[in-house]
Design a protein around this motif. Structure first.
Motif, PDB file in Angstrom:
ATOM      1  N   GLU A   1      12.377  39.274  52.440  1.00  7.27           N
ATOM      2  CA  GLU A   1      12.374  37.951  53.070  1.00  7.27           C
ATOM      3  C   GLU A   1      13.513  37.091  52.532  1.00  7.27           C
ATOM      4  O   GLU A   1      14.187  36.375  53.301  1.00  7.27           O
TER       5      GLU A   1
ATOM      6  N   GLU B   1      10.366  38.279  61.354  1.00  5.63           N
ATOM      7  CA  GLU B   1       9.792  37.199  62.168  1.00  5.63           C
ATOM      8  C   GLU B   1       9.401  36.023  61.287  1.00  5.63           C
ATOM      9  O   GLU B   1       9.654  34.858  61.627  1.00  5.63           O
ATOM     10  N   ARG B   2       8.813  36.322  60.153  1.00  2.00           N
ATOM     11  CA  ARG B   2       8.423  35.261  59.214  1.00  2.00           C
ATOM     12  C   ARG B   2       9.647  34.530  58.665  1.00  2.00           C
ATOM     13  O   ARG B   2       9.600  33.319  58.430  1.00  2.00           O
TER      14      ARG B   2
END
Length: 434
Positions: free
Chosen positions: A37, A82-83
């Protein structure tokens, strides 16, 4: 999630590097969700393609240490993207150390059969950049393994990749990285006081032998898609020290790229280098920089710092005791560190939690450890962390919070610490200004 356009961008960057522009790409070699992330947020901010590579021991047809098979990884990455707000088609998936490395203790025929299955599974799942690593001897091989054998085995794996891509009508054909001077995955197990830089002659000969092997196997058409050659530019790290890049020692190797059309050099074990060394590596045509343990080391730093804050605010009786839990799990299941670290205590305990080789990374997905991390995050989300305490344990994040650039939530604090690494690589690769 094909990433074909992103792969085109990556190849364009590598062409620019060959033409003398100080730009490059860094390859994120990790499967940890917070490290991924962090890299994705970095790529989104940079408006740059992101190269993510799964290593053979992380993700393979038997599950690897993450429990994921190649077919599982793209969806796993897409959910994190997506996050992070990064379109999944901005990501290029690669496979690192694809070969018999996980089965080198078995006879070559058996190990290579598993390696062929591994490569086929990676291509079928949509991985586009393949590092074919057949440099390790198997149980019945003589040592050292001859370059011709290494090249023939790499060509054998290329054949599987090409046939799988054609069978599944993949968009872009795979691109490849080859080489025989491949550092050990995850860092050296011994001292790195002296490193021998790959000689220009060795680099040229390695490429020529691999080209002949590809052609002999009937896959000369794949050779122009060999985009990188793994060499040793003189960088490495071990448990407690880092060997920095010295441009003068690699000058003739860098210049020899002129004789290797269509390629750049791929540098492994670049973790923990000073930022100026990253810039120099990119300038000198080591245009693909691999980073892995440094990302999860930064993760560990932040998690343990948050645990110390938790201890002070809640007391050890109510806190998650994350370092102690990690220590207990690693001692109960020593398989991932016992062959690499000293066994004598208390030295072994220090290595388990603080070594540059960061073998604690193999344990973050352990159910007990992951549940403890989540408990710590929940505990710290329910209380206000005093700025003075944040300053003591996470000074870089303290400064970002004070400036209004960072929200003081546990996950964001951890991601920010990992981005201390990704931003350095990004600047060196010309993605953001130095």
């Amino acid at each position: 999630m094909t990433g074909d356009n992103a792969l085109g961008e990556v190849l364009g960057i590598l062409r620019q590097n060959r033409n003398g522009k100080s730009v490059g790409v860094y390859s994120v070699c990790t499967a940890h969700p917070l490290a991924l992330e962090a890299a994705m947020i970095q790529a989104r901010r940079d408006n740059a393609p992101l190269l993510i590579e799964a290593t053979a021991n992380q993700v393979n047809q038997f599950g690897g240490y993450t429990g994921m098979r190649p077919a599982d990884f793209p969806g796993y990455v897409a959910a994190i993207a997506e996050r992070a707000g990064l379109p999944a088609d901005r990501i290029v998936l690669g496979g690192d150390h694809l070969g018999p490395v996980c089965w080198a203790g078995e006879e070559a025929d058996v190990a290579m059969a598993k390696a062929r299955e591994l490569v086929g599974a990676y291509v079928e799942a949509g991985f586009r950049k393949l590092h074919l690593d057949t440099s390790m001897p198997c149980a019945d091989d003589s040592t050292p393994l001859g370059e011709e054998v290494v090249a023939m085995r790499a060509a054998e794996l290329c054949e599987v990749a090409e046939e799988t891509a054609m069978e599944h009508k993949a968009g872009a054909r795979p691109v490849y990285v080859v080489g025989t001077e491949v550092p050990a995955p995850g860092g050296a197990s011994g001292s790195v006081n002296q490193l021998k830089v790959t000689s220009p002659g060795n680099a040229t000969r390695t490429a020529a032998i691999h080209r002949m092997a590809f052609c002999a196997r009937g896959f000369s058409a794949a050779w122009p898609r060999v985009i990188g050659l793994v060499v040793q530019p003189g960088v490495e790290f071990d448990h407690a020290s880092v060997h920095p890049y010295e441009p003068r020692l690699a000058r003739t190797l860098s210049e020899s790229l002129e004789g290797l059309p269509g390629m750049v050099f791929e540098a492994h074990s670049t973790d923990y280098q000073p930022e100026e060394c990253y810039r120099a590596l990119v300038r000198d045509h080591f245009a693909i920089l691999k980073v892995g343990p440094q990302l999860t080391y930064a993760l560990r730093e932040a998690l343990f710092a948050l645990s110390a804050i938790e201890d002070e605010l809640l007391g050890t009786d109510s806190s998650s005791r994350l370092p102690s839990v990690c220590e207990e799990v690693m001692r109960e299941d020593p398989a991932h560190w016992i062959r690499h670290y000293p066994r004598q205590e208390p030295e072994a305990a220090w290595y388990r939690q603080h070594s540059y080789s960061d073998r604690i990374r193999y344990y973050w997905s352990h159910p007990t450890v992951s549940e403890t991390v989540e408990r710590m995050f929940e505990n710290l989300s329910e209380i206000e962390i005093p700025l003075t305490l944040l300053r003591r344990h996470l000074p870089a994040q303290y400064r970002a919070v004070r400036k209004g650039d960072l929200a003081m939530t546990p996950r964001k604090l951890v991601i920010h610490n990992i981005q201390e690494v990704t931003s350095a690589y990004s600047r060196a690769c010309g993605r953001i200004a130095s």
